[in-house]
Design a protein around this motif. Structure first.
Motif, mmCIF file in Angstrom:
data_model
loop_
_atom_site.group_PDB
_atom_site.id
_atom_site.type_symbol
_atom_site.label_atom_id
_atom_site.label_comp_id
_atom_site.label_asym_id
_atom_site.label_seq_id
_atom_site.Cartn_x
_atom_site.Cartn_y
_atom_site.Cartn_z
ATOM 1 N N ILE A 32 -5.142 3.626 8.162
ATOM 2 C CA ILE A 32 -3.677 3.576 8.068
ATOM 3 C C ILE A 32 -3.128 5.000 7.952
ATOM 4 O O ILE A 32 -2.176 5.376 8.624
ATOM 5 C CB ILE A 32 -3.228 2.743 6.844
ATOM 6 C CG1 ILE A 32 -3.713 1.300 6.984
ATOM 7 C CG2 ILE A 32 -1.718 2.792 6.661
ATOM 8 C CD1 ILE A 32 -3.631 0.489 5.692
ATOM 9 N N ARG A 64 -0.292 -4.368 -14.424
ATOM 10 C CA ARG A 64 1.174 -4.385 -14.538
ATOM 11 C C ARG A 64 1.654 -5.772 -14.923
ATOM 12 O O ARG A 64 1.169 -6.761 -14.386
ATOM 13 C CB ARG A 64 1.798 -3.965 -13.204
ATOM 14 C CG ARG A 64 2.125 -2.486 -13.160
ATOM 15 C CD ARG A 64 2.470 -2.002 -11.793
ATOM 16 N NE ARG A 64 3.525 -2.753 -11.116
ATOM 17 C CZ ARG A 64 4.026 -2.409 -9.938
ATOM 18 N NH1 ARG A 64 3.566 -1.331 -9.321
ATOM 19 N NH2 ARG A 64 4.967 -3.126 -9.367
ATOM 20 N N MET A 82 12.469 -5.706 -14.507
ATOM 21 C CA MET A 82 11.159 -5.332 -13.960
ATOM 22 C C MET A 82 10.076 -6.318 -14.357
ATOM 23 O O MET A 82 9.278 -6.745 -13.531
ATOM 24 C CB MET A 82 10.775 -3.941 -14.430
ATOM 25 C CG MET A 82 11.677 -2.881 -13.870
ATOM 26 S SD MET A 82 11.154 -1.273 -14.384
ATOM 27 C CE MET A 82 9.709 -1.027 -13.358
ATOM 28 N N LEU A 90 10.991 4.335 -13.019
ATOM 29 C CA LEU A 90 11.454 3.307 -13.953
ATOM 30 C C LEU A 90 10.396 2.993 -15.010
ATOM 31 O O LEU A 90 10.708 2.849 -16.186
ATOM 32 C CB LEU A 90 11.844 2.029 -13.199
ATOM 33 C CG LEU A 90 13.150 2.085 -12.397
ATOM 34 C CD1 LEU A 90 13.278 0.883 -11.466
ATOM 35 C CD2 LEU A 90 14.358 2.144 -13.336
ATOM 36 N N ARG A 119 -3.877 -8.468 -3.412
ATOM 37 C CA ARG A 119 -3.805 -7.039 -3.752
ATOM 38 C C ARG A 119 -3.098 -6.821 -5.085
ATOM 39 O O ARG A 119 -3.496 -5.965 -5.873
ATOM 40 C CB ARG A 119 -3.080 -6.266 -2.650
ATOM 41 C CG ARG A 119 -3.951 -5.997 -1.430
ATOM 42 C CD ARG A 119 -3.248 -4.968 -0.586
ATOM 43 N NE ARG A 119 -3.870 -4.773 0.722
ATOM 44 C CZ ARG A 119 -3.384 -3.962 1.648
ATOM 45 N NH1 ARG A 119 -2.260 -3.303 1.407
ATOM 46 N NH2 ARG A 119 -3.996 -3.803 2.789
ATOM 47 N N GLY A 124 0.801 -1.233 0.000
ATOM 48 C CA GLY A 124 0.000 0.000 0.000
ATOM 49 C C GLY A 124 0.828 1.276 0.000
ATOM 50 O O GLY A 124 0.314 2.354 0.291
ATOM 51 N N ASN A 164 -11.419 -3.988 -4.073
ATOM 52 C CA ASN A 164 -11.313 -3.014 -2.971
ATOM 53 C C ASN A 164 -11.587 -1.572 -3.399
ATOM 54 O O ASN A 164 -12.261 -0.832 -2.691
ATOM 55 C CB ASN A 164 -9.927 -3.083 -2.329
ATOM 56 C CG ASN A 164 -9.542 -4.487 -1.916
ATOM 57 O OD1 ASN A 164 -10.393 -5.376 -1.911
ATOM 58 N ND2 ASN A 164 -8.289 -4.708 -1.587
ATOM 59 N N PHE A 165 -11.053 -1.177 -4.538
ATOM 60 C CA PHE A 165 -11.236 0.199 -5.020
ATOM 61 C C PHE A 165 -11.495 0.213 -6.512
ATOM 62 O O PHE A 165 -10.608 0.586 -7.289
ATOM 63 C CB PHE A 165 -9.999 1.062 -4.705
ATOM 64 C CG PHE A 165 -9.590 1.020 -3.278
ATOM 65 C CD1 PHE A 165 -10.368 1.611 -2.294
ATOM 66 C CD2 PHE A 165 -8.423 0.356 -2.901
ATOM 67 C CE1 PHE A 165 -10.001 1.548 -0.960
ATOM 68 C CE2 PHE A 165 -8.045 0.293 -1.569
ATOM 69 C CZ PHE A 165 -8.834 0.884 -0.593
HETATM 70 P P1 AP5 Z 1 7.553 -0.854 -7.380
HETATM 71 O O1 AP5 Z 1 6.671 -0.158 -8.314
HETATM 72 O O2 AP5 Z 1 8.188 -0.113 -6.277
HETATM 73 O O3 AP5 Z 1 6.732 -2.121 -6.821
HETATM 74 P P2 AP5 Z 1 6.543 -2.748 -5.359
HETATM 75 O O4 AP5 Z 1 7.469 -2.361 -4.270
HETATM 76 O O5 AP5 Z 1 6.467 -4.174 -5.633
HETATM 77 O O6 AP5 Z 1 5.316 -2.067 -4.820
HETATM 78 P P3 AP5 Z 1 3.969 -1.969 -5.532
HETATM 79 O O7 AP5 Z 1 3.938 -0.803 -6.444
HETATM 80 O O8 AP5 Z 1 3.678 -3.319 -6.129
HETATM 81 O O9 AP5 Z 1 2.935 -1.819 -4.321
HETATM 82 P P4 AP5 Z 1 2.562 -0.647 -3.322
HETATM 83 O O10 AP5 Z 1 3.118 -0.980 -1.980
HETATM 84 O O11 AP5 Z 1 2.839 0.691 -3.876
HETATM 85 O O12 AP5 Z 1 0.996 -0.905 -3.242
HETATM 86 P P5 AP5 Z 1 -0.259 -0.092 -3.875
HETATM 87 O O13 AP5 Z 1 -0.503 1.147 -3.116
HETATM 88 O O14 AP5 Z 1 -0.136 -0.029 -5.360
HETATM 89 O O15 AP5 Z 1 8.728 -1.612 -8.163
HETATM 90 C C1 AP5 Z 1 8.477 -2.325 -9.340
HETATM 91 C C2 AP5 Z 1 9.778 -2.897 -9.888
HETATM 92 O O16 AP5 Z 1 10.696 -1.836 -10.215
HETATM 93 C C3 AP5 Z 1 10.592 -3.786 -8.944
HETATM 94 O O17 AP5 Z 1 10.146 -5.118 -8.944
HETATM 95 C C4 AP5 Z 1 11.993 -3.647 -9.546
HETATM 96 O O18 AP5 Z 1 12.152 -4.413 -10.693
HETATM 97 C C5 AP5 Z 1 12.032 -2.190 -9.922
HETATM 98 N N1 AP5 Z 1 12.534 -1.336 -8.827
HETATM 99 C C6 AP5 Z 1 11.841 -0.365 -8.156
HETATM 100 N N2 AP5 Z 1 12.601 0.191 -7.211
HETATM 101 C C7 AP5 Z 1 13.813 -0.417 -7.270
HETATM 102 C C8 AP5 Z 1 15.029 -0.277 -6.535
HETATM 103 N N3 AP5 Z 1 15.145 0.630 -5.548
HETATM 104 N N4 AP5 Z 1 16.058 -1.076 -6.858
HETATM 105 C C9 AP5 Z 1 15.962 -1.991 -7.842
HETATM 106 N N5 AP5 Z 1 14.846 -2.166 -8.584
HETATM 107 C C10 AP5 Z 1 13.770 -1.393 -8.304
HETATM 108 O O19 AP5 Z 1 -1.435 -1.131 -3.490
HETATM 109 C C11 AP5 Z 1 -1.508 -2.408 -4.061
HETATM 110 C C12 AP5 Z 1 -2.987 -2.798 -4.308
HETATM 111 O O20 AP5 Z 1 -3.675 -2.922 -3.054
HETATM 112 C C13 AP5 Z 1 -3.762 -1.753 -5.115
HETATM 113 O O21 AP5 Z 1 -4.665 -2.403 -5.947
HETATM 114 C C14 AP5 Z 1 -4.508 -0.938 -4.026
HETATM 115 O O22 AP5 Z 1 -5.697 -0.388 -4.527
HETATM 116 C C15 AP5 Z 1 -4.761 -1.984 -2.951
HETATM 117 N N6 AP5 Z 1 -4.714 -1.423 -1.583
HETATM 118 C C16 AP5 Z 1 -3.854 -0.474 -1.103
HETATM 119 N N7 AP5 Z 1 -4.104 -0.206 0.200
HETATM 120 C C17 AP5 Z 1 -5.129 -1.013 0.566
HETATM 121 C C18 AP5 Z 1 -5.844 -1.211 1.797
HETATM 122 N N8 AP5 Z 1 -5.525 -0.545 2.923
HETATM 123 N N9 AP5 Z 1 -6.839 -2.138 1.824
HETATM 124 C C19 AP5 Z 1 -7.163 -2.843 0.702
HETATM 125 N N10 AP5 Z 1 -6.534 -2.693 -0.491
HETATM 126 C C20 AP5 Z 1 -5.525 -1.794 -0.569
#
Ligand code: AP5
Length: 222
Positions: free
Chosen positions: A200, A158, A58, A40, A125, A17, A143-144
């Protein structure tokens, strides 16, 4: 003298999240949101050299090599708006080496937030996540859901959000989490991310407001 702006790092497993909370934090605190994932993905869709190098990593859910990501982040952190408004770093550092790079440059946050969510919820999620390619807004099919049919027709999934790739992203996260934490343990705040996004945010809001007040106090004293 003017109070220094706050500097925040947000961390947590894939789909914990971070992006969702960052939207809310930016709205209230006006910080510059720096998401390495978003940066990225923008390079990728623009077809830049960085994007082409990062693509295979990625799309398979692996980490992009440190030197590529670190150069991108430190350049962004050094821009004027980040210095003036403060920053919110999301998705970096993701390895011990990345954390050490920031330490060497004396780029240290005031607070390190970790969103804590159980594994089985993370997978649901990710698989249900949808993105509006125009606005970047984050949705979830259950959820949304998108507000209108028009948005519903254009949201995208994605390529790294399949169940199999989420499991490997999660494993990579766990392999690195502890080593990164050792750099920020004194400013770490763990938050239960398995609640509604509003609840949260209330916790995060309280923490950041506290940090802000403390900075104002030190400015007045100094
Ligand atoms: P990145 O885009 O950073 O992906 P991630 O860390 O895997 O995180 P996400 O974007 O998947 O999730 P999030 O925590 O932001 O959740 P969200 O709010 O969307 O990285 C992608 C790739 O880039 C990596 O794998 C790598 O290859 C590369 N990369 C990036 N940074 C790097 C680095 N520093 N070094 C090397 N490589 C790098 O929420 C997720 C879902 O849940 C949504 O659908 C949302 O609507 C739902 N949701 C959110 N909150 C809630 C809640 N409270 N209750 C119910 N549902 C919810």
């Amino acid at each position: 003298s003017q109070t220094e702006p706050i500097k925040v790092m947000i961390s947590g497993a894939p789909a914990s999240g971070k992006g969702t909370q960052c939207e809310m934090i930016v709205q209230k605190f006006g910080l510059v949101h720096i998401s390495t994932g978003d940066l990225l993905r923008a390079e990728l869709s623009a077809g830049t050299e960085i994007g082409n190098k990062a693509k295979e990593y990625m799309n398979s859910g692996r980490l992009v090599p440190d030197e590529i990501v670190t150069a991108m982040v430190t350049a962004r952190l050094s821009q004027q708006d980040a210095k003036e408004k403060g920053w919110l770093l999301d998705g970096y550092p993701r390895s011990f080496a990345q954390a050490q790079s920031l330490e060497k440059l004396k780029m240290r946050p005031d607070i390190y937030i970790v969103l804590d969510v159980p594994d089985e919820i993370l997978i649901d999620r990710c698989v249900g996540r949808r993105l509006d390619p125009g606005t970047g807004k984050i949705y979830h099919i259950k959820n949304f859901p998108p507000e209108t049919d028009e948005i519903k027709a254009k949201v995208i999934t994605r390529p790294d959000d399949t169940e199999e790739k989420v499991k490997s992203r999660l494993q990579i996260y766990k392999q690195n989490a502890e080593a990164i934490l050792s750099t920020y343990s004194d400013i770490m705040n763990k938050i239960d991310g398995n609640r509604t996004k509003e609840v949260i945010f209330k916790d995060i809001d309280a923490l950041l407001s506290q940090v802000q007040r403390e900075k104002e106090k030190t400015t007045k004293l100094g």
